[in-house]
Design a protein around this motif. Structure first.
Motif, PDB file in Angstrom:
ATOM      1  N   ALA A   1      23.488   2.555 -16.320  1.00 54.61           N
ATOM      2  CA  ALA A   1      22.794   3.855 -16.482  1.00 54.61           C
ATOM      3  C   ALA A   1      21.993   4.647 -15.451  1.00 54.61           C
ATOM      4  O   ALA A   1      22.090   5.931 -15.446  1.00 54.61           O
ATOM      5  CB  ALA A   1      21.829   3.734 -17.685  1.00 54.61           C
ATOM      6  N   THR A   2      21.364   3.947 -14.773  1.00 56.94           N
ATOM      7  CA  THR A   2      20.582   4.746 -13.530  1.00 56.94           C
ATOM      8  C   THR A   2      21.471   5.286 -12.620  1.00 56.94           C
ATOM      9  O   THR A   2      21.320   6.469 -12.208  1.00 56.94           O
ATOM     10  CB  THR A   2      19.804   3.634 -12.773  1.00 56.94           C
ATOM     11  N   GLN A   3      22.779   4.906 -12.490  1.00 60.62           N
ATOM     12  CA  GLN A   3      23.695   5.695 -11.662  1.00 60.62           C
ATOM     13  C   GLN A   3      24.189   6.663 -12.615  1.00 60.62           C
ATOM     14  O   GLN A   3      24.605   7.861 -11.953  1.00 60.62           O
ATOM     15  CB  GLN A   3      24.754   4.589 -11.148  1.00 60.62           C
ATOM     16  N   GLN A   4      24.888   6.469 -13.661  1.00 64.57           N
ATOM     17  CA  GLN A   4      25.781   7.390 -14.412  1.00 64.57           C
ATOM     18  C   GLN A   4      24.865   8.668 -15.088  1.00 64.57           C
ATOM     19  O   GLN A   4      25.282   9.693 -15.383  1.00 64.57           O
ATOM     20  CB  GLN A   4      26.192   6.607 -15.649  1.00 64.57           C
ATOM     21  N   GLY A   5      23.558   8.508 -15.308  1.00 65.47           N
ATOM     22  CA  GLY A   5      22.647   9.237 -15.896  1.00 65.47           C
ATOM     23  C   GLY A   5      22.613  10.691 -15.349  1.00 65.47           C
ATOM     24  O   GLY A   5      23.005  11.530 -15.832  1.00 65.47           O
ATOM     25  N   PRO A   6      22.163  10.818 -14.014  1.00 72.47           N
ATOM     26  CA  PRO A   6      21.342   9.639 -13.376  1.00 72.47           C
ATOM     27  C   PRO A   6      20.049   9.438 -14.085  1.00 72.47           C
ATOM     28  O   PRO A   6      19.506  10.683 -14.508  1.00 72.47           O
ATOM     29  CB  PRO A   6      21.413   9.954 -11.708  1.00 72.47           C
ATOM     30  N   LEU A   7      19.537   8.594 -13.885  1.00 70.01           N
ATOM     31  CA  LEU A   7      17.902   8.172 -14.276  1.00 70.01           C
ATOM     32  C   LEU A   7      17.200   8.363 -13.026  1.00 70.01           C
ATOM     33  O   LEU A   7      17.571   7.734 -12.127  1.00 70.01           O
ATOM     34  CB  LEU A   7      17.985   6.807 -15.158  1.00 70.01           C
ATOM     35  N   ARG A   8      15.842   8.808 -13.285  1.00 72.18           N
ATOM     36  CA  ARG A   8      14.944   8.521 -12.335  1.00 72.18           C
ATOM     37  C   ARG A   8      14.515   7.149 -11.878  1.00 72.18           C
ATOM     38  O   ARG A   8      14.349   6.691 -12.925  1.00 72.18           O
ATOM     39  CB  ARG A   8      13.765   9.682 -12.588  1.00 72.18           C
ATOM     40  N   HIS A   9      14.136   7.076 -10.914  1.00 71.81           N
ATOM     41  CA  HIS A   9      13.754   5.557 -10.404  1.00 71.81           C
ATOM     42  C   HIS A   9      12.157   5.669 -10.778  1.00 71.81           C
ATOM     43  O   HIS A   9      11.542   5.948  -9.997  1.00 71.81           O
ATOM     44  CB  HIS A   9      14.029   5.279  -8.785  1.00 71.81           C
ATOM     45  N   ASN A  10      11.980   4.672 -11.846  1.00 70.72           N
ATOM     46  CA  ASN A  10      10.801   4.521 -12.435  1.00 70.72           C
ATOM     47  C   ASN A  10      10.111   3.181 -12.335  1.00 70.72           C
ATOM     48  O   ASN A  10       9.018   2.968 -12.924  1.00 70.72           O
ATOM     49  CB  ASN A  10      10.750   5.131 -13.861  1.00 70.72           C
ATOM     50  N   ALA A  11      10.998   2.240 -11.858  1.00 71.33           N
ATOM     51  CA  ALA A  11      10.363   0.749 -11.728  1.00 71.33           C
ATOM     52  C   ALA A  11       9.517   0.660 -10.486  1.00 71.33           C
ATOM     53  O   ALA A  11      10.183   0.491  -9.533  1.00 71.33           O
ATOM     54  CB  ALA A  11      11.402  -0.239 -12.104  1.00 71.33           C
ATOM     55  N   VAL A  12       8.329   0.506 -10.240  1.00 69.53           N
ATOM     56  CA  VAL A  12       7.499   0.090  -9.451  1.00 69.53           C
ATOM     57  C   VAL A  12       6.823  -1.541  -9.481  1.00 69.53           C
ATOM     58  O   VAL A  12       6.151  -1.586 -10.361  1.00 69.53           O
ATOM     59  CB  VAL A  12       6.253   1.159  -9.068  1.00 69.53           C
ATOM     60  N   GLU A  13       7.208  -2.295  -8.573  1.00 67.50           N
ATOM     61  CA  GLU A  13       6.718  -3.557  -8.671  1.00 67.50           C
ATOM     62  C   GLU A  13       5.146  -3.737  -8.655  1.00 67.50           C
ATOM     63  O   GLU A  13       4.650  -3.050  -7.438  1.00 67.50           O
ATOM     64  CB  GLU A  13       7.430  -4.579  -7.592  1.00 67.50           C
ATOM     65  N   THR A  14       4.451  -4.130  -9.637  1.00 65.41           N
ATOM     66  CA  THR A  14       3.278  -4.066  -9.528  1.00 65.41           C
ATOM     67  C   THR A  14       2.544  -5.095  -8.589  1.00 65.41           C
ATOM     68  O   THR A  14       3.012  -5.917  -8.012  1.00 65.41           O
ATOM     69  CB  THR A  14       2.550  -4.701 -10.904  1.00 65.41           C
ATOM     70  N   PHE A  15       1.239  -4.400  -7.674  1.00 66.63           N
ATOM     71  CA  PHE A  15       0.814  -5.167  -6.735  1.00 66.63           C
ATOM     72  C   PHE A  15       1.407  -4.764  -5.209  1.00 66.63           C
ATOM     73  O   PHE A  15       0.954  -4.655  -4.236  1.00 66.63           O
ATOM     74  CB  PHE A  15       0.493  -6.499  -6.807  1.00 66.63           C
ATOM     75  N   ASP A  16       2.812  -4.811  -5.267  1.00 66.69           N
ATOM     76  CA  ASP A  16       3.580  -4.545  -4.141  1.00 66.69           C
ATOM     77  C   ASP A  16       3.607  -3.010  -3.840  1.00 66.69           C
ATOM     78  O   ASP A  16       3.742  -2.635  -2.876  1.00 66.69           O
ATOM     79  CB  ASP A  16       5.165  -5.110  -4.133  1.00 66.69           C
ATOM     80  N   GLU A  17       3.594  -2.239  -4.965  1.00 65.60           N
ATOM     81  CA  GLU A  17       3.702  -0.617  -4.963  1.00 65.60           C
ATOM     82  C   GLU A  17       4.764  -0.426  -4.556  1.00 65.60           C
ATOM     83  O   GLU A  17       4.985   0.605  -3.682  1.00 65.60           O
ATOM     84  CB  GLU A  17       2.445  -0.242  -4.332  1.00 65.60           C
ATOM     85  N   LYS A  18       5.977  -0.948  -4.632  1.00 63.23           N
ATOM     86  CA  LYS A  18       7.141  -0.610  -3.961  1.00 63.23           C
ATOM     87  C   LYS A  18       8.109  -0.319  -5.345  1.00 63.23           C
ATOM     88  O   LYS A  18       8.416  -1.089  -6.331  1.00 63.23           O
ATOM     89  CB  LYS A  18       7.816  -1.823  -3.238  1.00 63.23           C
ATOM     90  N   ASN A  19       8.832   0.948  -5.175  1.00 66.06           N
ATOM     91  CA  ASN A  19       9.675   1.420  -6.035  1.00 66.06           C
ATOM     92  C   ASN A  19      11.225   0.752  -5.801  1.00 66.06           C
ATOM     93  O   ASN A  19      11.795   0.594  -4.638  1.00 66.06           O
ATOM     94  CB  ASN A  19       9.970   2.773  -6.085  1.00 66.06           C
ATOM     95  N   THR A  20      11.734  -0.067  -6.700  1.00 58.79           N
ATOM     96  CA  THR A  20      12.891  -0.937  -6.703  1.00 58.79           C
ATOM     97  C   THR A  20      14.057   0.092  -6.516  1.00 58.79           C
ATOM     98  O   THR A  20      14.930  -0.352  -6.093  1.00 58.79           O
ATOM     99  CB  THR A  20      13.234  -1.720  -8.156  1.00 58.79           C
ATOM    100  N   GLY A  21      14.138   1.354  -6.949  1.00 55.92           N
ATOM    101  CA  GLY A  21      15.157   2.350  -6.947  1.00 55.92           C
ATOM    102  C   GLY A  21      16.254   1.849  -7.724  1.00 55.92           C
ATOM    103  O   GLY A  21      17.367   2.768  -7.744  1.00 55.92           O
ATOM    104  N   THR A  22      16.135   1.063  -8.693  1.00 54.73           N
ATOM    105  CA  THR A  22      17.076   0.796  -9.703  1.00 54.73           C
ATOM    106  C   THR A  22      16.804   0.633 -11.174  1.00 54.73           C
ATOM    107  O   THR A  22      17.624   0.566 -12.048  1.00 54.73           O
ATOM    108  CB  THR A  22      17.770  -0.641  -9.401  1.00 54.73           C
ATOM    109  N   ASN A  23      15.443   0.992 -11.486  1.00 55.37           N
ATOM    110  CA  ASN A  23      14.971   1.098 -12.829  1.00 55.37           C
ATOM    111  C   ASN A  23      14.836  -0.529 -13.430  1.00 55.37           C
ATOM    112  O   ASN A  23      14.941  -0.704 -14.651  1.00 55.37           O
ATOM    113  CB  ASN A  23      15.559   1.716 -13.746  1.00 55.37           C
ATOM    114  N   THR A  24      15.102  -1.342 -12.401  1.00 56.24           N
ATOM    115  CA  THR A  24      14.956  -2.650 -12.850  1.00 56.24           C
ATOM    116  C   THR A  24      13.793  -3.568 -12.066  1.00 56.24           C
ATOM    117  O   THR A  24      13.570  -2.956 -10.993  1.00 56.24           O
ATOM    118  CB  THR A  24      16.363  -3.698 -12.802  1.00 56.24           C
TER     119      THR A  24
END
Length: 299
Positions: A100-123
């Motif tokens: 869905a992230t690719q098809q949407g496209p969906l904005r990348h909103n999943a940020v790993e807590t404490f690492d503060e890194k956006n996974t770029g996949t919404n997972t």
């Protein structure tokens, strides 16, 4: 259909459905907003409702998300104990989120807590979030897909009241949260209220309340009365669509409740914004599906 083919089929269906609900609101929400537009007397509020409707039409026509914040993806699952892919559902929904992230496209909103890194996949770790219920003996699954936005649903609140505060304390808590945060959540809102025995159980129920139809009513008459009174009280604040004043601030107030310990009243509130992006789909044992939230849709 063998298990590998069934897994691929279900992943494709859920990826398409997750992508779709970011572009078109559920039938009950569209209907309710049209009703609120007809009840409005403030010219600015009427214009806002017209712009919202135009936004939805353009999102559908251009095949684009209707809001730039496509949220954190949450799946609320009612799975039959005999559903053929029960053990595969977690990986299916993670891969569906990737699709869905690719098809949407969906904005990348999943940020790993404490690492503060956006996974770029919404997972990410425990994202998409899965909420489970098992239906004994059934061979189907009903899945609610919810896009929880950063300005509306995610800033929920929960609290445990002392019993002496009573249900008046519940109403006071709800109104306090709405008056302090409601404008930022992009009204008209769908307000989900959980009344339970602790902070975490009330919070879960408040989110599940957002999955109910806008015009639903609690089966307990006392709770249904509280829904009506809260809706009336919030609308009386005059916040209006987008916080620019108007006759209605909410599309509805839905309460979910459980039995509680006699010494506590847990209460929580979650809010869905005007772009209330949720969808409900039933998956049969043969991987055929029925979309329950959006009329006339084929994926």
């Amino acid at each position: 259909m063998d298990k590998e083919s069934a897994t691929h089929s279900l992943t494709d269906t859920m990826a398409k459905f997750t992508s779709y609900i970011g572009k078109r609101l559920p039938t009950d929400v569209i209907k309710r907003q049209a009703e609120l537009r007809q009840q409005e007397t403030n010219p600015m509020a009427i214009e806002i409702y017209d712009v919202m409707a135009a936004n939805q039409e353009a999102a559908d026509r251009l095949d684009r998300p209707s809001c730039q914040d496509t949220g954190i993806i949450q799946y609320f699952i009612q799975a039959g104990s005999n559903f053929p892919l029960l053990g595969e559902l977690e990986s299916v929904l993670e891969n569906a989120t990737l699709g869905a992230t690719q098809q949407g496209p969906l904005r990348h909103n999943a940020v790993e807590t404490f690492d503060e890194k956006n996974t770029g996949t919404n997972t990410g770790s425990k994202i998409p979030w899965l909420d489970w219920e098992i239906i004994p003996g059934a061979d189907h699954a009903i899945i609610d897909v919810y896009m929880a936005g950063g300005g509306c649903t995610l800033p929920g609140a929960s609290k445990v009241l002392m019993p002496g505060q009573g249900y008046e304390g519940v109403a006071e808590f709800v109104l306090d949260v709405i008056t302090s945060r409601g404008i930022n959540a992009c009204p008209p809102l769908l307000v989900g209220v959980g009344v339970s025995t602790s902070a975490e159980t009330a919070a879960r129920l408040s989110k599940k309340a957002l999955l109910k139809p806008v015009d639903s009513r609690h089966p307990n008459p006392n709770a249904a009365l509280m829904e009506d009174l809260l809706e009336e009280g919030i609308n009386a604040l005059g916040i209006g669509p987008q916080g620019l004043t108007g006759n209605n601030t909410v599309m509805g107030v839905n309460i979910e409740s459980s039995a509680r310990h006699p010494s506590t009243i847990g209460v929580a509130i979650s809010t869905g914004c005007w772009a209330h992006r949720r969808g409900k789909i039933k998956i049969n044992a043969d991987m055929s599906y029925e979309i329950l939230s959006h009329a006339g849709v084929k994926l």
